[in-house]
Design an enzyme around this catalytic site. Structure first.
Site, mmCIF file in Angstrom:
data_model
loop_
_atom_site.group_PDB
_atom_site.id
_atom_site.type_symbol
_atom_site.label_atom_id
_atom_site.label_comp_id
_atom_site.label_asym_id
_atom_site.label_seq_id
_atom_site.Cartn_x
_atom_site.Cartn_y
_atom_site.Cartn_z
ATOM 1 N N ASP A 13 -44.587 -33.332 -11.193
ATOM 2 C CA ASP A 13 -45.929 -33.744 -10.813
ATOM 3 C C ASP A 13 -45.838 -34.323 -9.379
ATOM 4 O OD1 ASP A 13 -48.633 -34.877 -11.052
ATOM 5 O OD2 ASP A 13 -47.582 -36.803 -11.268
ATOM 6 N N ASP A 15 -48.741 -36.601 -7.516
ATOM 7 C CA ASP A 15 -49.312 -37.948 -7.400
ATOM 8 C C ASP A 15 -48.686 -38.915 -8.404
ATOM 9 O OD1 ASP A 15 -51.328 -37.805 -5.331
ATOM 10 O OD2 ASP A 15 -52.449 -36.477 -6.659
ATOM 11 N N SER A 46 -49.302 -29.708 -9.566
ATOM 12 C CA SER A 46 -50.255 -30.762 -9.220
ATOM 13 C C SER A 46 -51.663 -30.457 -9.704
ATOM 14 C CB SER A 46 -50.279 -30.950 -7.701
ATOM 15 O OG SER A 46 -51.315 -31.845 -7.349
ATOM 16 N N ASN A 47 -52.328 -31.488 -10.223
ATOM 17 C CA ASN A 47 -53.733 -31.378 -10.617
ATOM 18 C C ASN A 47 -54.660 -31.549 -9.422
ATOM 19 O OD1 ASN A 47 -53.758 -30.770 -13.296
ATOM 20 N ND2 ASN A 47 -54.494 -32.758 -14.008
ATOM 21 N N LYS A 188 -53.751 -29.758 -15.730
ATOM 22 C CA LYS A 188 -52.999 -30.401 -16.803
ATOM 23 C C LYS A 188 -53.921 -31.342 -17.576
ATOM 24 C CE LYS A 188 -50.204 -31.967 -13.586
ATOM 25 N NZ LYS A 188 -49.128 -32.687 -12.879
ATOM 26 N N ASP A 213 -45.843 -38.900 -14.271
ATOM 27 C CA ASP A 213 -46.179 -40.291 -14.589
ATOM 28 C C ASP A 213 -47.349 -40.398 -15.564
ATOM 29 O OD1 ASP A 213 -47.900 -39.288 -12.482
ATOM 30 O OD2 ASP A 213 -48.686 -41.326 -12.335
HETATM 31 MG MG LIG Z 1 -49.355 -38.050 -11.552
#
Ligand SMILES: [Mg+2]
Length: 272
Positions: A13, A15, A46-47, A188, A213
């Site tokens: 991931d 962020d 990544s979202n 996600k 995270d």
């Molecule tokens: Mg994240």
């Protein structure tokens, strides 16, 4: 049982895992470099609903983690593909950044401005720093009139240097409420992101790790995809909603555990 020693590919991931705001998190560059030196596959998943894989790859490279666009799986770009797969190239009302319109146009869609919402066959909602009542009205009326409704993700918050901005999900819910309709979600924890990440890693899901995270997006989605899940939880005050395969307090700890797994005799040391 799967352990770090059997993992052939790592999906990170961004962020809150690789970076926070404009800074890399401790150990990120060192761990990614070590995995690559060991011949293991690395991708980023990544979202992000403000930028696509090309911008994210440039930012990674600028911060010291060299990356090509094809190594970044971005919910943003998969959304444009998802609209195409479901209804073909269509006029799309995009609620989001200029980058979102470019991403849609790149695969053949025609972006239409809010004042021409009646022409839209699809509405795509990303994170839109210029979101306002007029855009909400246009998007919700278009969806209510029958346009297909897509969301890049349902994240409630978008992390920024001094706290958070409202996330893509907050804007999606405003449109969904007014339109009385639920969107097709691409980011996600929905499976598309994980399928794309595993495909790019080029190994079976059981030999691929998802590191993130967010329990709700990274760990829940990674487990559902059959991946080995690693939760990066610097603040253990967050209750676990789902059991990851491994929990670490940061990437330096993951690096240490990975070295131990690769070399149980302990002759290796953490190198910068
Ligand atoms: Mg994240």
């Amino acid at each position: 049982m799967t352990s770090l020693r059997t993992i052939r590919g790592y999906a990170f991931d961004l962020d809150g895992t690789i970076w926070a705001g404009p800074h890399l998190l401790p150990g990120a560059a060192e761990l990614v470099a070590a995995l690559r030196r060991a011949g293991l596959a690395v991708v980023f998943a990544s979202n992000s609903s403000r930028h696509g894989s090309d911008v994210l790859a440039r930012e990674l490279t600028r911060l010291g983690v060299p990356a090509e666009a094809r190594e970044v799986v971005a919910a943003f770009d998969l959304t444009a593909d998802e609209v195409l797969a479901r209804i073909g190239p269509v006029p799309v009302l995009a609620i989001g950044t200029d980058d979102l319109e470019r991403s849609l146009a790149r695969v053949g869609h025609t972006p239409v401005p809010p004042e021409r919402w009646t022409e839209a066959r699809a509405v795509v909602v990303g994170n839109d720093p210029l979101f306002d009542f007029g855009r909400l009205r246009a998007a919700s009326r278009a969806v209510a009139a029958g346009a297909a409704f897509f969301a890049v993700n349902l994240d409630a918050r978008y992390p920024v240097a001094d706290g958070f901005d409202p996330g893509c999900g907050a804007l999606v819910e405003a449109v969904a409420t007014a339109a009385r309709s639920r969107p097709i979600v691409v980011g996600k924890p929905h499976p598309r992101m994980f399928e794309a990440a595993v495909a790019r890693l080029g190994c079976p899901p059981a030999q691929a790790a998802m590191i993130g995270d967010s329990q709700e997006s990274d760990i829940v989605g990674g487990k559902a995809a059959g991946m080995f899940t690693i939760w990066v939880a610097p603040h253990a005050d967050v209750p676990a909603v789902v059991q990851p395969d491994l929990a670490v307090d940061g990437l330096p700890e993951l690096h240490r555990l990975w070295l131990q797994a690769e070399d149980p005799s302990g002759s290796a040391s953490l190198s910068a």
